[in-house]
Design a protein around this motif. Structure first.
Motif, PDB file in Angstrom:
ATOM      1  N   THR A  74       0.828  -1.055   0.126  1.00 38.91           N
ATOM      2  CA  THR A  74       0.107   0.000   0.109  1.00 38.91           C
ATOM      3  C   THR A  74       0.949   1.118  -0.008  1.00 38.91           C
ATOM      4  O   THR A  74       1.892   1.259   0.734  1.00 38.91           O
ATOM      5  CB  THR A  74      -0.753  -0.104   1.382  1.00 38.91           C
ATOM      6  N   VAL A  75       0.727   2.167  -0.992  1.00 40.60           N
ATOM      7  CA  VAL A  75       1.618   3.288  -1.188  1.00 40.60           C
ATOM      8  C   VAL A  75       0.597   4.547  -1.073  1.00 40.60           C
ATOM      9  O   VAL A  75      -0.372   4.462  -1.644  1.00 40.60           O
ATOM     10  CB  VAL A  75       2.181   3.230  -2.526  1.00 40.60           C
ATOM     11  N   LYS A  76       0.742   5.720  -0.644  1.00 41.81           N
ATOM     12  CA  LYS A  76       0.327   6.885  -0.681  1.00 41.81           C
ATOM     13  C   LYS A  76       0.492   7.654  -2.245  1.00 41.81           C
ATOM     14  O   LYS A  76       1.452   7.453  -2.529  1.00 41.81           O
ATOM     15  CB  LYS A  76       0.707   8.033   0.197  1.00 41.81           C
ATOM     16  N   SER A  77      -0.585   7.934  -2.579  1.00 43.47           N
ATOM     17  CA  SER A  77      -0.392   8.442  -4.043  1.00 43.47           C
ATOM     18  C   SER A  77      -0.176   9.989  -4.069  1.00 43.47           C
ATOM     19  O   SER A  77      -1.165  10.568  -3.254  1.00 43.47           O
ATOM     20  CB  SER A  77      -1.377   8.038  -5.197  1.00 43.47           C
ATOM     21  N   PRO A  78       0.545  10.676  -4.727  1.00 43.79           N
ATOM     22  CA  PRO A  78       1.529  10.112  -5.460  1.00 43.79           C
ATOM     23  C   PRO A  78       2.996   9.513  -4.854  1.00 43.79           C
ATOM     24  O   PRO A  78       3.040   9.973  -3.759  1.00 43.79           O
ATOM     25  CB  PRO A  78       2.139  11.418  -6.591  1.00 43.79           C
ATOM     26  N   ALA A  79       3.314   8.441  -5.328  1.00 40.26           N
ATOM     27  CA  ALA A  79       4.388   7.749  -4.742  1.00 40.26           C
ATOM     28  C   ALA A  79       5.779   8.875  -4.770  1.00 40.26           C
ATOM     29  O   ALA A  79       5.900   9.528  -5.614  1.00 40.26           O
ATOM     30  CB  ALA A  79       4.596   6.513  -5.253  1.00 40.26           C
ATOM     31  N   PRO A  80       6.543   8.541  -3.695  1.00 36.65           N
ATOM     32  CA  PRO A  80       7.670   9.197  -3.734  1.00 36.65           C
ATOM     33  C   PRO A  80       8.766   9.044  -4.797  1.00 36.65           C
ATOM     34  O   PRO A  80       8.785   7.990  -5.242  1.00 36.65           O
ATOM     35  CB  PRO A  80       8.476   8.747  -2.563  1.00 36.65           C
ATOM     36  N   ALA A  81       9.463  10.078  -5.291  1.00 35.25           N
ATOM     37  CA  ALA A  81      10.164   9.929  -6.331  1.00 35.25           C
ATOM     38  C   ALA A  81      11.241   9.030  -6.270  1.00 35.25           C
ATOM     39  O   ALA A  81      11.878   8.223  -7.074  1.00 35.25           O
ATOM     40  CB  ALA A  81      10.705  11.175  -6.752  1.00 35.25           C
ATOM     41  N   SER A  82      11.691   8.725  -4.973  1.00 35.69           N
ATOM     42  CA  SER A  82      13.079   7.848  -4.371  1.00 35.69           C
ATOM     43  C   SER A  82      12.311   6.266  -4.289  1.00 35.69           C
ATOM     44  O   SER A  82      13.027   5.560  -3.975  1.00 35.69           O
ATOM     45  CB  SER A  82      13.703   8.393  -3.346  1.00 35.69           C
ATOM     46  N   ALA A  83      11.004   6.132  -4.294  1.00 41.14           N
ATOM     47  CA  ALA A  83      10.511   4.694  -3.923  1.00 41.14           C
ATOM     48  C   ALA A  83      10.805   3.768  -5.158  1.00 41.14           C
ATOM     49  O   ALA A  83      10.933   3.875  -6.280  1.00 41.14           O
ATOM     50  CB  ALA A  83       8.986   4.977  -3.855  1.00 41.14           C
ATOM     51  N   CYS A  84      11.318   2.618  -4.622  1.00 41.09           N
ATOM     52  CA  CYS A  84      11.457   1.679  -5.266  1.00 41.09           C
ATOM     53  C   CYS A  84      11.109   0.072  -4.835  1.00 41.09           C
ATOM     54  O   CYS A  84      10.801   0.135  -3.486  1.00 41.09           O
ATOM     55  CB  CYS A  84      13.032   1.393  -5.887  1.00 41.09           C
ATOM     56  N   LEU A  85      11.056  -0.832  -5.729  1.00 41.77           N
ATOM     57  CA  LEU A  85      10.825  -2.082  -5.245  1.00 41.77           C
ATOM     58  C   LEU A  85      12.193  -3.106  -5.478  1.00 41.77           C
ATOM     59  O   LEU A  85      12.789  -2.989  -6.396  1.00 41.77           O
ATOM     60  CB  LEU A  85       9.720  -2.874  -5.905  1.00 41.77           C
ATOM     61  N   GLU A  86      12.674  -3.575  -4.443  1.00 43.03           N
ATOM     62  CA  GLU A  86      14.087  -4.109  -4.360  1.00 43.03           C
ATOM     63  C   GLU A  86      13.551  -5.650  -4.539  1.00 43.03           C
ATOM     64  O   GLU A  86      12.994  -6.016  -3.347  1.00 43.03           O
ATOM     65  CB  GLU A  86      14.945  -3.696  -3.208  1.00 43.03           C
ATOM     66  N   VAL A  87      14.411  -6.315  -5.321  1.00 47.19           N
ATOM     67  CA  VAL A  87      14.255  -7.707  -5.291  1.00 47.19           C
ATOM     68  C   VAL A  87      15.540  -8.400  -4.940  1.00 47.19           C
ATOM     69  O   VAL A  87      16.632  -7.947  -5.634  1.00 47.19           O
ATOM     70  CB  VAL A  87      13.692  -8.378  -6.924  1.00 47.19           C
ATOM     71  N   CYS A  88      15.752  -9.324  -4.101  1.00 44.15           N
ATOM     72  CA  CYS A  88      16.830  -9.982  -3.935  1.00 44.15           C
ATOM     73  C   CYS A  88      16.615 -11.492  -4.054  1.00 44.15           C
ATOM     74  O   CYS A  88      15.745 -12.014  -3.339  1.00 44.15           O
ATOM     75  CB  CYS A  88      17.306  -9.738  -2.513  1.00 44.15           C
ATOM     76  N   LEU A  89      17.673 -12.067  -4.561  1.00 46.83           N
ATOM     77  CA  LEU A  89      17.500 -13.488  -4.824  1.00 46.83           C
ATOM     78  C   LEU A  89      18.590 -14.073  -4.003  1.00 46.83           C
ATOM     79  O   LEU A  89      19.747 -13.602  -3.949  1.00 46.83           O
ATOM     80  CB  LEU A  89      17.749 -13.941  -6.321  1.00 46.83           C
ATOM     81  N   LEU A  90      18.384 -14.842  -3.010  1.00 45.55           N
ATOM     82  CA  LEU A  90      19.120 -15.658  -2.077  1.00 45.55           C
ATOM     83  C   LEU A  90      19.155 -17.061  -2.173  1.00 45.55           C
ATOM     84  O   LEU A  90      18.172 -17.589  -2.575  1.00 45.55           O
ATOM     85  CB  LEU A  90      18.768 -15.023  -0.543  1.00 45.55           C
ATOM     86  N   ALA A  91      20.471 -17.422  -1.581  1.00 46.37           N
ATOM     87  CA  ALA A  91      20.515 -19.069  -1.722  1.00 46.37           C
ATOM     88  C   ALA A  91      20.719 -19.491  -0.148  1.00 46.37           C
ATOM     89  O   ALA A  91      21.479 -18.841   0.284  1.00 46.37           O
ATOM     90  CB  ALA A  91      21.608 -19.382  -2.400  1.00 46.37           C
ATOM     91  N   ASN A  92      20.123 -20.627   0.202  1.00 47.17           N
ATOM     92  CA  ASN A  92      20.408 -21.013   1.684  1.00 47.17           C
ATOM     93  C   ASN A  92      21.744 -21.943   1.617  1.00 47.17           C
ATOM     94  O   ASN A  92      21.737 -22.661   0.738  1.00 47.17           O
ATOM     95  CB  ASN A  92      19.179 -21.940   2.188  1.00 47.17           C
ATOM     96  N   ARG A  93      22.421 -21.503   2.377  1.00 47.34           N
ATOM     97  CA  ARG A  93      23.881 -22.458   2.482  1.00 47.34           C
ATOM     98  C   ARG A  93      23.973 -22.990   3.812  1.00 47.34           C
ATOM     99  O   ARG A  93      23.128 -22.724   4.710  1.00 47.34           O
ATOM    100  CB  ARG A  93      24.999 -21.425   2.187  1.00 47.34           C
TER     101      ARG A  93
END
Length: 171
Positions: A74-93
């Motif tokens: 849920t995001v307030k509109s308008p979204a902040p210019a710096s807003a991003c969705l970060e995707v991290c792919l990790l491996a269990n070791r």
């Protein structure tokens, strides 16, 4: 200001550098970059500006597909210019988690279309190619993956990445 709901499904990944037990996280960053990577998976002390979704672990594969990685942001509109969705792919070791790759998608890009289905390039900590991840998004109550289970959105620190979107094609 009105709230905008972004539904995100972490569908699959491809082109990973090695076979592993992989899982993926998506973190909504409303105020720019997060803390250092060692803090990324901390279950405590999360900032109120972050919402996190995590998939289940896909065992022993270099082309993981996930069923549980659906989150509501849920995001307030308008979204902040710096807003991003970060995707991290990790491996269990054996001794913990290893970052395989990450990407950062500008929130404005995701909010510009009612529904998206795109591949995003992942970069490792040396900024080398580390495969790609497919995200399916939908706005305002539409499920990006029909019949998919809902997951709780919690807060947790994350690390910002300057990886670029690959647009509509696969990298």
């Amino acid at each position: 200001m009105e709230d905008v709901v972004l539904n995100v499904s972490i569908a699959e990944a491809a082109g990973l550098p090695k076979v592993c037990d992989a899982f993926c996280t998506c973190t909504l960053q409303l105020e720019g970059p997060g803390p250092q990577p060692r803090m990324m998976m901390s279950p405590r002390g999360g900032a109120a500006t972050q919402q996190v979704t995590k998939t289940e672990t896909a065992r022993k594969t270099d082309v993981p597909k996930w069923k549980s990685g659906v989150g509501r942001y849920t995001v307030k509109s308008p979204a902040p210019a710096s807003a991003c969705l970060e995707v991290c792919l990790l491996a269990n070791r054996l001794l913990g988690k290893e970052l395989i790759g990450r990407a950062s998608v500008e929130l404005i890009e995701l909010l510009a279309e009612h529904r998206t289905d795109r591949w995003y390039s992942l970069k490792d900590k040396r900024n080398a190619d580390a495969g790609s991840v497919r995200l399916v998004t939908a706005l305002d109550g539409q499920s990006p993956r029909e019949g998919a289970p809902k997951v709780a959105v919690d807060t947790s620190p994350s690390q910002h990445n300057s990886g670029q979107s690959s647009g509509t094609g696969r990298d």
